[in-house]
Design a protein around this motif. Sequence first.
Motif, PDB file in Angstrom:
ATOM      1  N   ALA A 126      54.461 -25.544  -1.949  1.00 58.27           N
ATOM      2  CA  ALA A 126      54.883 -24.371  -1.180  1.00 58.27           C
ATOM      3  C   ALA A 126      55.018 -23.139  -2.068  1.00 58.27           C
ATOM      4  O   ALA A 126      54.719 -22.026  -1.640  1.00 58.27           O
ATOM      5  N   TYR A 139      56.905 -29.984  -1.990  1.00 58.88           N
ATOM      6  CA  TYR A 139      57.525 -30.910  -1.036  1.00 58.88           C
ATOM      7  C   TYR A 139      56.758 -32.217  -1.064  1.00 58.88           C
ATOM      8  O   TYR A 139      55.553 -32.236  -0.866  1.00 58.88           O
ATOM      9  N   VAL A 148      52.985 -30.948  -0.337  1.00 55.30           N
ATOM     10  CA  VAL A 148      52.778 -29.518  -0.083  1.00 55.30           C
ATOM     11  C   VAL A 148      53.294 -28.715  -1.265  1.00 55.30           C
ATOM     12  O   VAL A 148      54.459 -28.812  -1.626  1.00 55.30           O
ATOM     13  N   PRO A 150      52.240 -13.875   4.742  1.00 53.41           N
ATOM     14  CA  PRO A 150      51.980 -14.507   6.043  1.00 53.41           C
ATOM     15  C   PRO A 150      52.813 -15.782   6.220  1.00 53.41           C
ATOM     16  O   PRO A 150      53.430 -16.255   5.267  1.00 53.41           O
ATOM     17  N   ASN A 151      52.783 -16.335   7.410  1.00 53.45           N
ATOM     18  CA  ASN A 151      53.474 -17.607   7.653  1.00 53.45           C
ATOM     19  C   ASN A 151      52.999 -18.658   6.663  1.00 53.45           C
ATOM     20  O   ASN A 151      51.817 -18.753   6.380  1.00 53.45           O
ATOM     21  N   GLY A 152      53.938 -19.416   6.144  1.00 51.70           N
ATOM     22  CA  GLY A 152      53.583 -20.485   5.212  1.00 51.70           C
ATOM     23  C   GLY A 152      53.385 -20.014   3.790  1.00 51.70           C
ATOM     24  O   GLY A 152      53.005 -20.801   2.923  1.00 51.70           O
ATOM     25  N   ALA A 153      53.668 -18.734   3.515  1.00 51.62           N
ATOM     26  CA  ALA A 153      53.449 -18.200   2.169  1.00 51.62           C
ATOM     27  C   ALA A 153      54.431 -18.777   1.159  1.00 51.62           C
ATOM     28  O   ALA A 153      54.153 -18.800  -0.041  1.00 51.62           O
ATOM     29  N   GLY A 154      55.591 -19.202   1.627  1.00 49.61           N
ATOM     30  CA  GLY A 154      56.601 -19.750   0.713  1.00 49.61           C
ATOM     31  C   GLY A 154      57.862 -18.905   0.638  1.00 49.61           C
ATOM     32  O   GLY A 154      58.694 -19.100  -0.248  1.00 49.61           O
ATOM     33  N   LYS A 155      58.031 -17.989   1.588  1.00 53.88           N
ATOM     34  CA  LYS A 155      59.194 -17.086   1.559  1.00 53.88           C
ATOM     35  C   LYS A 155      60.503 -17.839   1.806  1.00 53.88           C
ATOM     36  O   LYS A 155      61.448 -17.720   1.036  1.00 53.88           O
ATOM     37  N   SER A 156      60.539 -18.602   2.894  1.00 55.49           N
ATOM     38  CA  SER A 156      61.788 -19.313   3.220  1.00 55.49           C
ATOM     39  C   SER A 156      62.115 -20.334   2.143  1.00 55.49           C
ATOM     40  O   SER A 156      63.280 -20.542   1.804  1.00 55.49           O
ATOM     41  N   THR A 157      61.089 -20.988   1.608  1.00 55.11           N
ATOM     42  CA  THR A 157      61.322 -21.971   0.551  1.00 55.11           C
ATOM     43  C   THR A 157      61.978 -21.295  -0.648  1.00 55.11           C
ATOM     44  O   THR A 157      62.916 -21.839  -1.244  1.00 55.11           O
ATOM     45  N   GLN A 171      66.351 -18.234   8.557  1.00 50.57           N
ATOM     46  CA  GLN A 171      65.297 -17.859   9.512  1.00 50.57           C
ATOM     47  C   GLN A 171      65.615 -18.380  10.910  1.00 50.57           C
ATOM     48  O   GLN A 171      65.455 -17.660  11.889  1.00 50.57           O
TER      49      GLN A 171
HETATM   50  N1  LIG Z   1      60.891 -29.350   4.486  1.00 48.36           N
HETATM   51  C1  LIG Z   1      59.561 -29.219   4.279  1.00 48.36           C
HETATM   52  N2  LIG Z   1      58.806 -30.305   4.043  1.00 48.36           N
HETATM   53  C2  LIG Z   1      57.484 -30.188   3.818  1.00 48.36           C
HETATM   54  N3  LIG Z   1      56.807 -29.015   3.807  1.00 48.36           N
HETATM   55  C3  LIG Z   1      57.504 -27.894   4.039  1.00 48.36           C
HETATM   56  C4  LIG Z   1      58.910 -27.928   4.285  1.00 48.36           C
HETATM   57  N4  LIG Z   1      59.336 -26.652   4.486  1.00 48.36           N
HETATM   58  C5  LIG Z   1      58.246 -25.870   4.353  1.00 48.36           C
HETATM   59  N5  LIG Z   1      57.140 -26.598   4.093  1.00 48.36           N
HETATM   60  C6  LIG Z   1      55.768 -26.085   3.858  1.00 48.36           C
HETATM   61  O1  LIG Z   1      55.827 -25.207   2.762  1.00 48.36           O
HETATM   62  C7  LIG Z   1      54.998 -24.075   2.971  1.00 48.36           C
HETATM   63  C8  LIG Z   1      55.835 -22.814   2.878  1.00 48.36           C
HETATM   64  O2  LIG Z   1      56.744 -22.762   3.966  1.00 48.36           O
HETATM   65  P1  LIG Z   1      57.832 -21.633   4.129  1.00 48.36           P
HETATM   66  O3  LIG Z   1      58.536 -21.445   2.840  1.00 48.36           O
HETATM   67  O4  LIG Z   1      58.654 -21.960   5.311  1.00 48.36           O
HETATM   68  O5  LIG Z   1      56.919 -20.366   4.423  1.00 48.36           O
HETATM   69  P2  LIG Z   1      57.277 -18.946   5.033  1.00 48.36           P
HETATM   70  O6  LIG Z   1      58.758 -18.842   5.154  1.00 48.36           O
HETATM   71  O7  LIG Z   1      56.689 -17.978   4.069  1.00 48.36           O
HETATM   72  O8  LIG Z   1      56.596 -18.874   6.370  1.00 48.36           O
HETATM   73  C9  LIG Z   1      54.341 -24.283   4.326  1.00 48.36           C
HETATM   74  O9  LIG Z   1      53.072 -24.844   4.113  1.00 48.36           O
HETATM   75  C10 LIG Z   1      55.261 -25.265   5.022  1.00 48.36           C
HETATM   76  O10 LIG Z   1      54.527 -26.051   5.922  1.00 48.36           O
END
Ligand SMILES: Nc1ncnc2c1ncn2[C@@H]1O[C@H](COP(=O)(O)OP(=O)(O)O)[C@@H](O)[C@H]1O
Lengths: 264, 304
Positions: free
Chosen positions: B28, B17, B26, B47-54, B93
């Motif tokens: 991700a 990102y 970032v 864990p949170n921030g691992a990159g799952k949603s991305t 999510q």
């Molecule tokens: N739109 C975005 N812009 C910048 N950073 C992002 C964005 N979405 C997620 N991130 C960052 O990318 C990393 C992975 O996020 P995310 O995929 O949401 O993790 P998870 O779903 O595993 O908790 C985190 O550090 C988050 O802060």
Amino acid sequence: MPVLSHSAVPLMLRPALVVFFRQLLCWRTMWRQYLILRLVEPAIFFYGLGAGFAMLIPQIGGFDYKTFLLPGSIAMSLMFGSLIDGSYGAYVRIFMQRTWPSFLATPTRIAHIMAGEMAFIGMRSVLSATMLLLAGMMLGAKVSVLGFILALPVIVLLAITLMAVGYVATGLARSIDDFDFVWAFVLTPMMVFSGALVDLRVYPEPIQWLAQFLPLTHGVAAIRGLLLGTIGPLGVFGHMAALLAILAVCATLAHHLLKQRLTD
Amino acid sequence: MTTPQPAIQAKGLTKTYKPRGGGPVVEAVKGIDFVVKKGTCTGLLGPNGAGKSTTMKMLMGLTQRSGGTLDIFGHDAAGLSREERTRIALVPQDDNLDPDLTVSENLMVYGMLFGISRAVLKDRVPQILQYMQLTEKADARVNQLSGGMKRRLTIGRALVNDPDLLFLDEPTTGLDPQARVMIWQRILELKKQGKTLLLTTHYMDEAQRLCDHIIMIDHGKVLDEGSPAQLIDKHVKKHVFDVTKPIPLDLPPVDSEDVGDSVLFYVEDGATFRKKLPEDATYLHRPANMEDVFLRLTGRKLRD
Ligand SMILES: Nc1ncnc2c1ncn2[C@@H]1O[C@H](COP(=O)(O)OP(=O)(O)O)[C@@H](O)[C@H]1O
Ligand SMILES: [Mg+2]
């Protein structure tokens, strides 16, 4: 397997039609409120300005001021309705309610959503313009109803073009407060320099020239020409071509900006 | 022998990102490889921030990948055909239900966006409402629903196109135990119908129960993967003895971890280890689970 609908609408356009339908569903609960607001506000404006300036301006281009003003008021009311829906409204749907991202998880693409929302605004504009026309005529403006019917394509085109201008602002806005710029740099100049309230020819030539880049200028000229019977078909087509050009540029730019932001 | 084509295949998948207007970049997702086999439920845990949603968003084409390849049904995920898109659905999510519409209108509009005719939806929408136990709320607005109801509606919405491939991003986070159990049943039923599921969750019991295969990720990298049983075997043995301090001396040298007030001993043979513990030791003996694996692999440090 999902059964596709058998309607005659080409596959490409169907999602846009669904977006139109979605807008219609939302509007079902608030159309009265919308129409009243879109009528009362410009009607007050029209009555107040019309009565006020009629004293000072007995004649303008051979018409009494009220008659001159009504087409301008209609165009201005379209501007507020469309531009605000393309900016504030779309911003809320995209970034706050996240309705657009939810649609993009289906086969729907950004262009479909834009097309569907624009089509809806076009339809809504016909309704609000008609109401304002009737109110204006009751308040003493002497305009042609046939001219108004001929002006409907211009009204729809103008509304859609202004919505595209709003979408560009949405593509650029970082927060909802950024739309203050739209008020300062788009809405106010258009209100003043489009010829909606006064004859454009009172301004110096450079301003008249710059005004040609404002969609409202072309909307006002074509709608007024048709309602007062002072314009030929060629003139109308000229203004519509200008509107189409502005629409093409703004819609393309907005699509590019929004796509970037929605797939960042 | 040819192996059947997987539902999803990622190779060197990367996402960076880059905030416009400055701000830190970032990373991700940092080059991950994984495969999701057809007809399985695969868990993406971390864990949170691992990159799952991305990762899920890249699969849905909702965010552009920065590098690597990502195929769905053998085709690039970013360029799927309209027909292929109608076979996929996402439970995001964060709920993004349409607040301007009623519950059943939400399903109706969504189904139409998938190209399903209104005639078919007239039957399907009430079925889904019933399946998700929302029939009584059919005409309510979204903001009149409780959190659990919203979640159920979001899941129901993702079923409206009867997808072959379903992404569930934390479907049960924040739900009460009743709602979780109900959603587990639904997920198991979808599995039975042969659907391919990719699931993220922070509940390890849920992952263990639902997933055939688990991919552990952290800081945008794959830590390990395997079936729940394989991962437990590999990382923590079969039994856990949670022994309260002070720790008795001369215990056999087994894999252990100090967690503050107590020490966790991971052992293969529970009966033998128990005999070695003194009579007066305070301890808890339980089978090892995914939670132990998760904490061992990702550490105990708090995440944001
Ligand atoms: N739109 C975005 N812009 C910048 N950073 C992002 C964005 N979405 C997620 N991130 C960052 O990318 C990393 C992975 O996020 P995310 O995929 O949401 O993790 P998870 O779903 O595993 O908790 C985190 O550090 C988050 O802060
Ligand atoms: Mg997440």
